[in-house]
Design a protein around this motif. Structure first.
Motif, PDB file in Angstrom:
ATOM      1  N   GLU A 124      49.679  25.636  29.679  1.00  0.00           N
ATOM      2  CA  GLU A 124      48.379  25.855  29.237  1.00  0.00           C
ATOM      3  C   GLU A 124      47.546  26.939  30.322  1.00  0.00           C
ATOM      4  O   GLU A 124      48.299  27.250  31.433  1.00  0.00           O
ATOM      5  CB  GLU A 124      47.710  24.528  29.274  1.00  0.00           C
ATOM      6  CG  GLU A 124      48.065  23.568  28.022  1.00  0.00           C
ATOM      7  CD  GLU A 124      47.248  22.287  27.971  1.00  0.00           C
ATOM      8  OE1 GLU A 124      47.406  21.389  27.199  1.00  0.00           O
ATOM      9  OE2 GLU A 124      46.369  22.088  28.994  1.00  0.00           O
ATOM     10  N   ALA A 125      46.328  27.206  29.984  1.00  0.00           N
ATOM     11  CA  ALA A 125      45.869  28.371  30.731  1.00  0.00           C
ATOM     12  C   ALA A 125      45.671  27.997  32.310  1.00  0.00           C
ATOM     13  O   ALA A 125      45.969  29.125  33.059  1.00  0.00           O
ATOM     14  CB  ALA A 125      44.328  28.705  29.854  1.00  0.00           C
ATOM     15  N   GLU A 126      45.380  26.983  32.519  1.00  0.00           N
ATOM     16  CA  GLU A 126      45.143  26.749  34.189  1.00  0.00           C
ATOM     17  C   GLU A 126      46.408  26.762  34.888  1.00  0.00           C
ATOM     18  O   GLU A 126      46.466  27.429  35.975  1.00  0.00           O
ATOM     19  CB  GLU A 126      44.502  25.431  34.066  1.00  0.00           C
ATOM     20  CG  GLU A 126      43.069  25.208  33.988  1.00  0.00           C
ATOM     21  CD  GLU A 126      42.682  25.298  32.540  1.00  0.00           C
ATOM     22  OE1 GLU A 126      41.480  25.270  31.914  1.00  0.00           O
ATOM     23  OE2 GLU A 126      43.551  25.084  31.545  1.00  0.00           O
ATOM     24  N   ARG A 133      42.260  32.209  30.840  1.00  0.00           N
ATOM     25  CA  ARG A 133      41.652  32.256  32.381  1.00  0.00           C
ATOM     26  C   ARG A 133      41.997  33.525  33.318  1.00  0.00           C
ATOM     27  O   ARG A 133      42.065  33.829  34.431  1.00  0.00           O
ATOM     28  CB  ARG A 133      42.132  30.986  33.311  1.00  0.00           C
ATOM     29  CG  ARG A 133      41.815  29.993  32.486  1.00  0.00           C
ATOM     30  CD  ARG A 133      40.187  29.452  32.495  1.00  0.00           C
ATOM     31  NE  ARG A 133      39.942  28.072  32.001  1.00  0.00           N
ATOM     32  CZ  ARG A 133      39.689  27.781  30.787  1.00  0.00           C
ATOM     33  NH1 ARG A 133      39.823  28.756  29.765  1.00  0.00           N
ATOM     34  NH2 ARG A 133      39.483  26.675  30.507  1.00  0.00           N
ATOM     35  N   HIS A 134      42.192  34.606  32.376  1.00  0.00           N
ATOM     36  CA  HIS A 134      42.565  35.943  32.847  1.00  0.00           C
ATOM     37  C   HIS A 134      41.485  36.523  33.997  1.00  0.00           C
ATOM     38  O   HIS A 134      41.885  37.102  34.955  1.00  0.00           O
ATOM     39  CB  HIS A 134      42.744  36.955  31.820  1.00  0.00           C
ATOM     40  CG  HIS A 134      41.600  37.185  31.040  1.00  0.00           C
ATOM     41  ND1 HIS A 134      40.565  38.279  31.248  1.00  0.00           N
ATOM     42  CD2 HIS A 134      41.234  36.643  29.825  1.00  0.00           C
ATOM     43  CE1 HIS A 134      39.888  38.453  30.404  1.00  0.00           C
ATOM     44  NE2 HIS A 134      40.175  37.409  29.581  1.00  0.00           N
ATOM     45  N   LYS A 135      40.320  36.167  33.785  1.00  0.00           N
ATOM     46  CA  LYS A 135      39.132  36.779  34.578  1.00  0.00           C
ATOM     47  C   LYS A 135      39.321  35.903  35.875  1.00  0.00           C
ATOM     48  O   LYS A 135      39.124  36.623  36.979  1.00  0.00           O
ATOM     49  CB  LYS A 135      37.848  36.298  33.864  1.00  0.00           C
ATOM     50  CG  LYS A 135      37.491  37.285  32.916  1.00  0.00           C
ATOM     51  CD  LYS A 135      35.984  37.270  32.476  1.00  0.00           C
ATOM     52  CE  LYS A 135      35.648  38.192  31.370  1.00  0.00           C
ATOM     53  NZ  LYS A 135      34.191  38.217  30.811  1.00  0.00           N
ATOM     54  N   GLN A 136      39.673  34.940  35.989  1.00  0.00           N
ATOM     55  CA  GLN A 136      39.681  33.859  37.372  1.00  0.00           C
ATOM     56  C   GLN A 136      41.100  34.650  37.977  1.00  0.00           C
ATOM     57  O   GLN A 136      41.265  34.513  39.351  1.00  0.00           O
ATOM     58  CB  GLN A 136      40.092  32.445  37.017  1.00  0.00           C
ATOM     59  CG  GLN A 136      38.637  31.808  36.333  1.00  0.00           C
ATOM     60  CD  GLN A 136      39.080  30.537  35.962  1.00  0.00           C
ATOM     61  OE1 GLN A 136      39.878  29.998  36.057  1.00  0.00           O
ATOM     62  NE2 GLN A 136      37.995  29.794  35.411  1.00  0.00           N
ATOM     63  N   PHE A 137      42.032  35.105  37.202  1.00  0.00           N
ATOM     64  CA  PHE A 137      43.414  35.346  37.943  1.00  0.00           C
ATOM     65  C   PHE A 137      43.065  36.775  38.540  1.00  0.00           C
ATOM     66  O   PHE A 137      43.276  37.210  39.569  1.00  0.00           O
ATOM     67  CB  PHE A 137      44.472  35.734  36.693  1.00  0.00           C
ATOM     68  CG  PHE A 137      45.561  36.530  37.315  1.00  0.00           C
ATOM     69  CD1 PHE A 137      46.452  36.157  37.951  1.00  0.00           C
ATOM     70  CD2 PHE A 137      45.524  37.820  36.838  1.00  0.00           C
ATOM     71  CE1 PHE A 137      47.542  37.001  38.497  1.00  0.00           C
ATOM     72  CE2 PHE A 137      46.554  38.746  37.144  1.00  0.00           C
ATOM     73  CZ  PHE A 137      47.447  38.360  37.897  1.00  0.00           C
ATOM     74  N   SER A 138      41.951  37.559  37.895  1.00  0.00           N
ATOM     75  CA  SER A 138      41.584  39.074  38.303  1.00  0.00           C
ATOM     76  C   SER A 138      40.934  38.721  39.407  1.00  0.00           C
ATOM     77  O   SER A 138      41.065  39.574  40.543  1.00  0.00           O
ATOM     78  CB  SER A 138      41.050  39.623  37.156  1.00  0.00           C
ATOM     79  OG  SER A 138      41.780  40.145  36.091  1.00  0.00           O
ATOM     80  N   ASP A 176      42.688  40.405  42.720  1.00  0.00           N
ATOM     81  CA  ASP A 176      42.060  41.778  42.533  1.00  0.00           C
ATOM     82  C   ASP A 176      42.893  42.778  41.637  1.00  0.00           C
ATOM     83  O   ASP A 176      43.294  43.748  42.039  1.00  0.00           O
ATOM     84  CB  ASP A 176      41.926  42.262  43.862  1.00  0.00           C
ATOM     85  CG  ASP A 176      41.133  43.609  43.845  1.00  0.00           C
ATOM     86  OD1 ASP A 176      41.231  44.535  44.747  1.00  0.00           O
ATOM     87  OD2 ASP A 176      40.178  43.704  43.144  1.00  0.00           O
ATOM     88  N   MET A 177      43.511  42.111  40.430  1.00  0.00           N
ATOM     89  CA  MET A 177      44.272  42.900  39.611  1.00  0.00           C
ATOM     90  C   MET A 177      43.660  42.884  38.243  1.00  0.00           C
ATOM     91  O   MET A 177      43.186  41.801  37.863  1.00  0.00           O
ATOM     92  CB  MET A 177      45.621  41.947  39.385  1.00  0.00           C
ATOM     93  CG  MET A 177      46.653  42.251  40.746  1.00  0.00           C
ATOM     94  SD  MET A 177      48.046  41.314  40.619  1.00  0.00           S
ATOM     95  CE  MET A 177      49.056  42.434  39.263  1.00  0.00           C
ATOM     96  N   ALA A 178      43.505  43.953  37.724  1.00  0.00           N
ATOM     97  CA  ALA A 178      42.891  44.087  36.140  1.00  0.00           C
ATOM     98  C   ALA A 178      43.939  43.515  35.453  1.00  0.00           C
ATOM     99  O   ALA A 178      45.346  43.833  35.426  1.00  0.00           O
ATOM    100  CB  ALA A 178      42.781  45.568  35.948  1.00  0.00           C
ATOM    101  N   VAL A 179      43.649  42.817  34.079  1.00  0.00           N
ATOM    102  CA  VAL A 179      44.554  42.416  33.341  1.00  0.00           C
ATOM    103  C   VAL A 179      44.387  42.986  31.781  1.00  0.00           C
ATOM    104  O   VAL A 179      43.114  43.254  31.351  1.00  0.00           O
ATOM    105  CB  VAL A 179      44.383  40.876  32.775  1.00  0.00           C
ATOM    106  CG1 VAL A 179      45.325  40.472  31.887  1.00  0.00           C
ATOM    107  CG2 VAL A 179      44.677  40.284  34.098  1.00  0.00           C
TER     108      VAL A 179
END
Length: 384
Positions: A270-272, A303-308, A312-315
């Motif tokens: 899942e996302a987390e 949760r791509h924004k939290q990953f970014s 500091d990586m754009a998705v």
């Protein structure tokens, strides 16, 4: 003729047969046009079960008439250009023909035609069947899951000065698909990632993709430097799914070097858990190799924004039903299916297993890298 026959120690009649391109087998003589004369019974007949020696195989090959024209041209001291123009061939073809089929400076057209016909004879013994050293090297490559094309080109790099260590990828495929003449062990056939015993057209089924509520940056907005692979550090990612979609492994591939990272997802996909696994993997890399990540619109990236924020990586997200927009990752996932077959439980593979598979994949020579390995390319980036 008598003098020539005496010098080579044969009968004058045998010498005349050689000059006319006649082959002698026991009491029979086979003429260049396919006529067989049996002097024991006095019968004459044409060989119907085989191609006559002077038959035109293809315009690509020299016919007997072409070779006779070459011999006549040499006798009349015509230039190679003139001879080539007369029979509609390139001058280099004539040059190679004369060099290959001349004895003491004399071109022998009938002998040349017999030699050429013999060289075309099929079936031939496979090169892998008669060269145990080369065969062992190919088997080693197949056992480490290299493709025939990778093996073929890597041999050139590993043995640059040994012409005997050369084999085309087609020869390897033929050896696997036709065991009787191939020379490879039958069990090595399982090394082909398709697992097939014969060739068939490859199918690429579509993949269902889902959008999510959070705002996405689409692949159309991805910078040009990512698209043309000019700058390293831009990754493509996806999940490979296990039996019943109950287990998964996250895969990451760097677009420039094709270097692969595998992310262990022991609990769920899942996302987390996916977010946490990707963050952990990316934080092992130097900053200049953390540029961007391209993914499909699967819900595991909710949760791509939290990953970014954490990396500091754009998705960037692909368009729906467009797996080719992550072509490098799709290809890599296909390679990984050799280790993680579809319909199996992927949760049985621990982090050490994933690390071993990633290392083996990164040691594979790649055509797109000039037959370097991803590990070699990444090493160059880290040491410059």
């Amino acid at each position: 003729m008598t003098r020539a026959a005496g010098e080579v120690g044969v009968n004058v009649r045998t010498g005349r047969d050689w000059r006319r391109g006649v082959r002698k087998v026991g009491n029979t003589r086979v003429r260049p046009d396919g006529m067989v004369v049996d002097y024991g019974t006095g019968t004459r007949y044409f060989i119907s079960m085989t191609r006559p020696a002077d038959a035109v195989i293809s315009d690509r090959y020299l016919s007997l008439d072409d070779r006779l024209a070459i011999a006549d041209g040499l006798v009349n001291k015509h230039t190679l250009t003139a001879i080539a123009a007369g029979i509609g061939k390139h001058k280099s073809t004539i040059c190679r023909e004369i060099r290959a089929h001349s004895v003491e400076g004399i071109y022998l057209p009938h002998q040349a035609h017999r030699d050429a016909a013999s060289a075309r004879a099929r079936p031939k013994t496979s090169k892998l069947a008669v060269d145990p050293v080369l065969r062992e090297r190919v088997e080693q490559g197949l056992e480490t899951k290299l493709s025939p094309e990778q093996i073929s080109h890597r041999l050139v790099k590993d043995f640059p000065d040994d012409e005997s260590m050369r084999v085309s990828h087609e020869t390897i495929y033929q050896a696997l698909y036709f065991q009787a003449r191939g020379g490879l062990k039958r069990e090595v056939q399982t090394a082909l990632r398709t697992g097939r015993t014969r060739r068939k057209p490859q199918r690429q089924p579509g993949q269902r993709q889902h959008r999510f509520v959070d705002e996405m940056i689409m692949i159309s907005e991805r910078p040009a430097e990512v698209e043309d692979r000019a700058v390293p550090g831009h990754w493509e990612g996806d999940l490979i799914m296990g039996e019943g979609n109950r287990s998964a492994i996250a895969t990451l591939v760097e677009r420039t070097t094709r270097y692969t990272l595998l992310v262990h997802l022991p609990g769920s996909h899942e996302a987390e858990p996916v977010r946490d696994g990707l963050i952990k993997a990316m934080q092992t890399l130097p900053e200049h190799l953390r540029g961007s990540l391209t993914w499909d619109q699967g819900c595991e990236m909710a949760r791509h924004k939290q990953f970014s924020i954490a990396t500091d990586m754009a998705v960037y997200f692909c368009d729906p039903h467009s797996p080719w927009q992550r072509g490098t990752n799709e290809n890599t996932n296909g390679l990984l299916r050799q280790y993680f077959p579809k319909g199996t439980d992927l949760s049985v593979h621990g982090p050490e297993d994933l690390e071993h598979v990633a290392q083996e994949l990164n040691q594979r020579p790649r055509k797109t890298l000039g037959w370097d390995t991803p590990a070699e390319r990444l090493r160059d980036l880290l040491t410059t």
